[in-house]
Design an enzyme around this catalytic site. Structure first.
Site, PDB file in Angstrom:
ATOM      1  N   SER A 137       0.867  -1.185   0.000  1.00  0.00           N
ATOM      2  CA  SER A 137       0.000   0.000   0.000  1.00  0.00           C
ATOM      3  C   SER A 137       0.894   1.223   0.000  1.00  0.00           C
ATOM      4  CB  SER A 137      -0.855  -0.012   1.272  1.00  0.00           C
ATOM      5  OG  SER A 137      -1.546   1.204   1.416  1.00  0.00           O
ATOM      6  N   TYR A 150      -1.383   0.115  10.771  1.00  0.00           N
ATOM      7  CA  TYR A 150      -1.450  -0.326   9.365  1.00  0.00           C
ATOM      8  C   TYR A 150      -0.164   0.083   8.650  1.00  0.00           C
ATOM      9  CZ  TYR A 150      -3.507  -1.057   4.663  1.00  0.00           C
ATOM     10  OH  TYR A 150      -3.771  -1.475   3.369  1.00  0.00           O
TER      11      TYR A 150
HETATM   12  N1  LIG Z   1      -8.754  -0.751  -0.461  1.00  0.00           N
HETATM   13  C1  LIG Z   1      -7.708   0.027  -0.378  1.00  0.00           C
HETATM   14  O1  LIG Z   1      -7.825   1.277  -0.323  1.00  0.00           O
HETATM   15  C2  LIG Z   1      -6.322  -0.559  -0.377  1.00  0.00           C
HETATM   16  C3  LIG Z   1      -5.261   0.313  -0.691  1.00  0.00           C
HETATM   17  C4  LIG Z   1      -3.963  -0.197  -0.695  1.00  0.00           C
HETATM   18  C5  LIG Z   1      -3.738  -1.521  -0.379  1.00  0.00           C
HETATM   19  N2  LIG Z   1      -4.775  -2.341  -0.059  1.00  0.00           N
HETATM   20  C6  LIG Z   1      -4.450  -3.728   0.272  1.00  0.00           C
HETATM   21  O2  LIG Z   1      -4.952  -4.544  -0.777  1.00  0.00           O
HETATM   22  C7  LIG Z   1      -5.349  -5.829  -0.266  1.00  0.00           C
HETATM   23  C8  LIG Z   1      -6.791  -6.096  -0.630  1.00  0.00           C
HETATM   24  O3  LIG Z   1      -7.585  -5.031  -0.154  1.00  0.00           O
HETATM   25  P1  LIG Z   1      -9.134  -4.889  -0.514  1.00  0.00           P
HETATM   26  O4  LIG Z   1      -9.441  -3.437  -0.550  1.00  0.00           O
HETATM   27  O5  LIG Z   1      -9.498  -5.736  -1.645  1.00  0.00           O
HETATM   28  O6  LIG Z   1      -9.744  -5.433   0.857  1.00  0.00           O
HETATM   29  P2  LIG Z   1     -10.936  -6.431   1.184  1.00  0.00           P
HETATM   30  O7  LIG Z   1     -12.025  -6.289   0.166  1.00  0.00           O
HETATM   31  O8  LIG Z   1     -11.255  -6.202   2.619  1.00  0.00           O
HETATM   32  O9  LIG Z   1     -10.275  -7.862   0.956  1.00  0.00           O
HETATM   33  C9  LIG Z   1      -9.396  -8.451   1.851  1.00  0.00           C
HETATM   34  C10 LIG Z   1      -9.321  -9.928   1.508  1.00  0.00           C
HETATM   35  O10 LIG Z   1      -8.401 -10.553   2.388  1.00  0.00           O
HETATM   36  C11 LIG Z   1      -9.005 -11.731   2.902  1.00  0.00           C
HETATM   37  N3  LIG Z   1      -8.445 -12.025   4.200  1.00  0.00           N
HETATM   38  C12 LIG Z   1      -8.420 -11.224   5.298  1.00  0.00           C
HETATM   39  N4  LIG Z   1      -7.854 -11.862   6.320  1.00  0.00           N
HETATM   40  C13 LIG Z   1      -7.512 -13.105   5.864  1.00  0.00           C
HETATM   41  C14 LIG Z   1      -6.906 -14.233   6.454  1.00  0.00           C
HETATM   42  N5  LIG Z   1      -6.536 -14.225   7.750  1.00  0.00           N
HETATM   43  N6  LIG Z   1      -6.700 -15.333   5.700  1.00  0.00           N
HETATM   44  C15 LIG Z   1      -7.077 -15.350   4.395  1.00  0.00           C
HETATM   45  N7  LIG Z   1      -7.673 -14.317   3.786  1.00  0.00           N
HETATM   46  C16 LIG Z   1      -7.877 -13.207   4.516  1.00  0.00           C
HETATM   47  C17 LIG Z   1     -10.491 -11.438   2.938  1.00  0.00           C
HETATM   48  O11 LIG Z   1     -11.260 -12.619   2.819  1.00  0.00           O
HETATM   49  P3  LIG Z   1     -11.918 -13.470   4.002  1.00  0.00           P
HETATM   50  O12 LIG Z   1     -12.486 -12.489   4.982  1.00  0.00           O
HETATM   51  O13 LIG Z   1     -12.960 -14.283   3.291  1.00  0.00           O
HETATM   52  O14 LIG Z   1     -10.826 -14.309   4.542  1.00  0.00           O
HETATM   53  C18 LIG Z   1     -10.649 -10.628   1.654  1.00  0.00           C
HETATM   54  O15 LIG Z   1     -10.836 -11.511   0.555  1.00  0.00           O
HETATM   55  C19 LIG Z   1      -5.068  -5.776   1.235  1.00  0.00           C
HETATM   56  O16 LIG Z   1      -3.797  -6.329   1.485  1.00  0.00           O
HETATM   57  C20 LIG Z   1      -5.079  -4.272   1.531  1.00  0.00           C
HETATM   58  O17 LIG Z   1      -4.331  -3.984   2.682  1.00  0.00           O
HETATM   59  C21 LIG Z   1      -6.069  -1.895  -0.076  1.00  0.00           C
END
Ligand SMILES: NC(=O)c1ccc[n+]([C@@H]2O[C@H](COP(=O)([O-])OP(=O)(O)OC[C@H]3O[C@@H](n4cnc5c(N)ncnc54)[C@H](OP(=O)(O)O)[C@@H]3O)[C@@H](O)[C@H]2O)c1
Length: 256
Positions: A137, A150
């Site tokens: 990120s 974070y």
């Molecule tokens: N959205 C943003 O603004 C943003 C910006 C920069 C980076 N990111 C990063 O990008 C990635 C995806 O973000 P997103 O926005 O798509 O978030 P999201 O929709 O909340 O997705 C997170 C995913 O991680 C899975 N997960 C969480 N804990 C887990 C565990 N212990 N074991 C296996 N799976 C797990 C969740 O599935 P389950 O709950 O089904 O396990 C979900 O599929 C993350 O690493 C986040 O930090 C996001």
């Protein structure tokens, strides 16, 4: 050539979009997360092989690696599972939240990478190459108030990615990192703010953020480069967000 990618955190947001994009391009996909129903729905749509796994549980991660190997192996891994908990100051945040963020964003990434490296090496033996991409990120490049836990977790994931690239020097395995800024996914901010929908909508008001599909397109693009091309670090932001501290709200217009 076998093209099979394991995507963690595939039950929503960026991970699900990434599985869809790889599948559109003819890759075999392995979709990993904890929520089986969501993974099954994605599998109906994309043909993904589903593996239910909590990446913070070492036994489950070992089983994940065994199942990936037994079901066709892998030539690519996207460590995407992760997220944020809370937006409190360093002084007032909770150690439990910090531990949970470290567990999934750092230790989970390490465990999955370590468990799958032998499988990826086998893929590289068969096809010549393998690839790893870690979703960090811009929060892993710049700290901000209320981001401490974070930030610490994503800075650590950024460091782990660099160390891994150095450790794999000499092997045909590229190690890449994608660091997105503001992405509007359904659950990320809602989870961070513990279900407070009104507060979770605020970061996306009067601004055009990235979508999960935007991130997936760029992410998968890194895998479409010739295999000797390693995009070490891709930083991706919406035009309206020139840094973590500068998000322009309202319409964008050329200066007069
Ligand atoms: N959205 C943003 O603004 C943003 C910006 C920069 C980076 N990111 C990063 O990008 C990635 C995806 O973000 P997103 O926005 O798509 O978030 P999201 O929709 O909340 O997705 C997170 C995913 O991680 C899975 N997960 C969480 N804990 C887990 C565990 N212990 N074991 C296996 N799976 C797990 C969740 O599935 P389950 O709950 O089904 O396990 C979900 O599929 C993350 O690493 C986040 O930090 C996001």
């Amino acid at each position: 050539m076998l093209k099979r990618v394991v995507v963690t955190g595939a039950s929503s947001g960026i991970g699900a979009a990434t599985v869809r994009r790889f599948a559109e391009l003819g890759w075999q996909t392995v979709a990993v997360a904890r929520r089986e129903d969501r993974l099954r729905a994605l599998a109906e749509e994309t043909g993904a092989h589903v593996i239910v796994c909590d990446v913070t549980d070492e036994e489950q991660v070992s089983r994940l690696a065994a199942e990936v190997a037994a079901s066709g192996g892998a030539t690519a891994l996207v460590n995407n599972a992760g997220g944020a908990l809370g937006a409190d100051s360093v002084e007032h945040s909770s150690n439990d939240d910090w531990r949970a963020m470290f567990e999934v964003n750092v230790i989970g990434l390490r465990s999955v990478t370590a468990a799958l490296l032998p499988v990826l090496r086998e893929g590289a033996r068969k096809t010549g190459w393998a690839s790893i991409l870690n979703l960090t990120s811009t929060a892993g490049l710049d700290a901000y108030p209320g981001g401490g836990g974070y930030n610490a977790a994503k800075f650590a994931a950024h460091a782990v990615t660099s160390a891994l690239r150095l450790e794999l020097a000499g092997e045909p395995i590229r190690v890449m990192e994608l660091a997105p800024g503001l992405v509007h996914t359904e659950e990320f901010t809602l989870n961070r703010l513990r279900g407070d929908a009104e507060a979770a909508a605020k970061p996306y008001l009067d601004v055009t953020p990235l979508t999960a599909d935007d991130v997936a397109r760029v992410l998968v693009g890194a895998f479409q480069q010739p295999p000797y091309v390693n995009q070490d670090l891709i930083v991706l932001r919406p035009v309206a967000q020139s840094s973590v501290f500068h998000t322009h709200r309202g319409p964008l217009a050329p200066k007069v």
